[in-house]
Design an enzyme around this catalytic site. Sequence first.
Site, PDB file in Angstrom:
ATOM      1  N   ARG A   1      -3.886 -39.318 -18.333  1.00  0.00           N
ATOM      2  CA  ARG A   1      -3.138 -40.558 -18.131  1.00  0.00           C
ATOM      3  C   ARG A   1      -4.073 -41.743 -18.335  1.00  0.00           C
ATOM      4  NH1 ARG A   1      -1.676 -43.665 -12.695  1.00  0.00           N
ATOM      5  NH2 ARG A   1      -0.477 -45.311 -13.679  1.00  0.00           N
TER       6      ARG A   1
ATOM      7  N   HIS B   1      -0.863 -51.531 -16.550  1.00  0.00           N
ATOM      8  CA  HIS B   1      -1.678 -51.279 -15.360  1.00  0.00           C
ATOM      9  C   HIS B   1      -2.373 -52.600 -15.003  1.00  0.00           C
ATOM     10  CE1 HIS B   1      -3.520 -47.731 -13.024  1.00  0.00           C
ATOM     11  NE2 HIS B   1      -4.004 -48.822 -12.451  1.00  0.00           N
TER      12      HIS B   1
ATOM     13  N   GLU C   1       2.369 -49.200 -10.126  1.00  0.00           N
ATOM     14  CA  GLU C   1       2.351 -49.881  -8.828  1.00  0.00           C
ATOM     15  C   GLU C   1       2.804 -51.335  -8.910  1.00  0.00           C
ATOM     16  OE1 GLU C   1      -1.328 -49.365  -6.739  1.00  0.00           O
ATOM     17  OE2 GLU C   1      -1.315 -47.186  -6.933  1.00  0.00           O
TER      18      GLU C   1
ATOM     19  N   ASN D   1       1.642 -42.591  -6.683  1.00  0.00           N
ATOM     20  CA  ASN D   1       0.208 -42.667  -6.391  1.00  0.00           C
ATOM     21  C   ASN D   1       0.052 -42.607  -4.881  1.00  0.00           C
ATOM     22  OD1 ASN D   1      -0.117 -43.126  -9.108  1.00  0.00           O
ATOM     23  ND2 ASN D   1      -0.727 -45.269  -8.899  1.00  0.00           N
TER      24      ASN D   1
ATOM     25  N   TYR E   1      -2.829 -42.231  -1.631  1.00  0.00           N
ATOM     26  CA  TYR E   1      -4.213 -42.159  -1.156  1.00  0.00           C
ATOM     27  C   TYR E   1      -4.322 -41.950   0.351  1.00  0.00           C
ATOM     28  CZ  TYR E   1      -5.581 -43.605  -5.794  1.00  0.00           C
ATOM     29  OH  TYR E   1      -5.764 -43.629  -7.152  1.00  0.00           O
TER      30      TYR E   1
ATOM     31  N   GLU F   1      -1.607 -40.451  -9.391  1.00  0.00           N
ATOM     32  CA  GLU F   1      -2.970 -40.753  -8.917  1.00  0.00           C
ATOM     33  C   GLU F   1      -3.146 -40.171  -7.529  1.00  0.00           C
ATOM     34  OE1 GLU F   1      -4.111 -44.906  -8.740  1.00  0.00           O
ATOM     35  OE2 GLU F   1      -3.277 -45.261 -10.741  1.00  0.00           O
TER      36      GLU F   1
HETATM   37  C1  FCB Z   1      -4.549 -47.681  -7.277  1.00  0.00           C
HETATM   38  C2  FCB Z   1      -4.671 -48.205  -8.685  1.00  0.00           C
HETATM   39  C3  FCB Z   1      -5.821 -47.612  -9.450  1.00  0.00           C
HETATM   40  C4  FCB Z   1      -7.053 -47.447  -8.591  1.00  0.00           C
HETATM   41  C5  FCB Z   1      -6.727 -46.752  -7.291  1.00  0.00           C
HETATM   42  C6  FCB Z   1      -7.906 -46.524  -6.407  1.00  0.00           C
HETATM   43  O1  FCB Z   1      -3.840 -48.599  -6.498  1.00  0.00           O
HETATM   44  O2  FCB Z   1      -3.482 -47.937  -9.392  1.00  0.00           O
HETATM   45  O3  FCB Z   1      -6.037 -48.417 -10.583  1.00  0.00           O
HETATM   46  O4  FCB Z   1      -7.681 -48.651  -8.439  1.00  0.00           O
HETATM   47  O5  FCB Z   1      -5.756 -47.483  -6.605  1.00  0.00           O
END
Ligand code: FCB
Length: 472
Positions: free
Chosen positions: A86, A130, A175, A302, A304, A372
């Site tokens: 990607r 992006h 995002e 995405n 985290y 992500e």
């Molecule tokens: C996300 C972004 C990516 C990267 C990660 C850590 O929000 O899409 O570009 O910076 O965080």
Amino acid sequence: MSDASGPTVRPFPALPAGFRFGAATAAYQIEGAHDEDGRGPSIWDTFSHTPGRTLGGATGDIACDHYHRHREDIALLRGLGVDGYRFSIAWSRLLPRGTGPVNAKGLDFYDRLIDELLAAGIAPAVTLYHWDLPQALEDRGGWRVRETAEAFAQYAALAAERYGDRVERWITLNEPYCSAFVGYAEGRHAPGAQEGSGALAAAHHLLVAHGLAVRELRAAGAREVGITLNLDRLHAASDRPGDLAALRRAEVLHNEVWTEPLLAGRYPGHEAETWSGLADGPWRRPGDLEVIGEPLDFLGINYYRPVTVAAAPHRTDDPELRTAVDIGVAETDPYGTRHTTMGWPVVPAALTELLLDLHARHPRLPPVWITENGSAEDDTVAPDGRVHDTDRIAYLADHLTAVADAVTAGADVRGYFAWSLLDNFEWARGYGQRFGLVHVDYTSLTRTPKDSYDWYRGLITAHRARTEESTP
Ligand code: FCB
């Protein structure tokens, strides 16, 4: 976890046959060559060159120099054995001013990249946006104005016409929450504005841009078309009514502004001022919800970390900011787990919850891809020349297990892209955060695969061996 005895052993997660593995990057974070071969400036060039905006004044002028080293990076992807890669196209390489004259050298660069990926047996997954809006469009109002959505649709048509025969998967926007609210309300990202109605207008125009682009992509025969959202797994700090109300406001702003129009054809619930701002704003036109609600082939997520919220006093008197950023919510951190260098708590189970919750709430949910997921760690090249990133291995293993758990419980998740292939420019945090499977020395630009790179390769190989054996 990072003791001298070496990596913590984690069993490889049992994902279904056909599950696909990839790695992800984004143009401004890796390409460099910011003024080469006719590329026009984007809002991130302007922002990063403005004193005080990024850590240590870092810019993406050189970044990982991927523009010149893409062959080496494709070789790294091939070595990793991923099914897909990607990456994003820099809009201002194709159209230096956002609209108007096309830059042939920019088109050629992604042509080469795509062809070389295919020759390496890797399926391209292209993100069209992006965060790097051509500066010329920002100068005409940016995402505050509808013309930017129309310009995006033309750019999407150009890209689809040129690359559509070879790209497996298209992601219109990455995002949009960050583009609209972090860029136009919080001001932590480009273009660095702090506006209420500007941010709501941006959110609406990003959604319209997405829908218009989906139509263009389909008209050009694109295969799989979707969007990537950073949906938050939100928890309330307590059961007190104030905290529960704060949770609802955060759910609207972070998630439902996007999921409701995209997946349910309506604006979110009335609990939050954000909603009335969005739904009643002068930017809204008849027919917009139909455009935004164009069916998707997949939804990119995405993920985290989870977020816990509590009620908090407003910080401003500005009624507009209270719809877009100052919503009376504070983040708390009750997780009591390890945190990455971003300061993010590591809570893999929240990813399972997020996927199952999405599945339960949206009957029209298309197949999901994790576009992500990854962790920033304090990586250094050891005297043996290696990077022993055992915490990242644990993070990736545990989050892939969380995905496998969601699949076992009924969620339709088809693939996973690790963020990121390379250490890179982490936006306002500059080069201070390392997310890569491959370490980058920013002076020599030398790439060094980390232990997590070998681990991920092993996982992919083992997955293929196991699922091919069991397929009759
Ligand atoms: C996300 C972004 C990516 C990267 C990660 C850590 O929000 O899409 O570009 O910076 O965080």
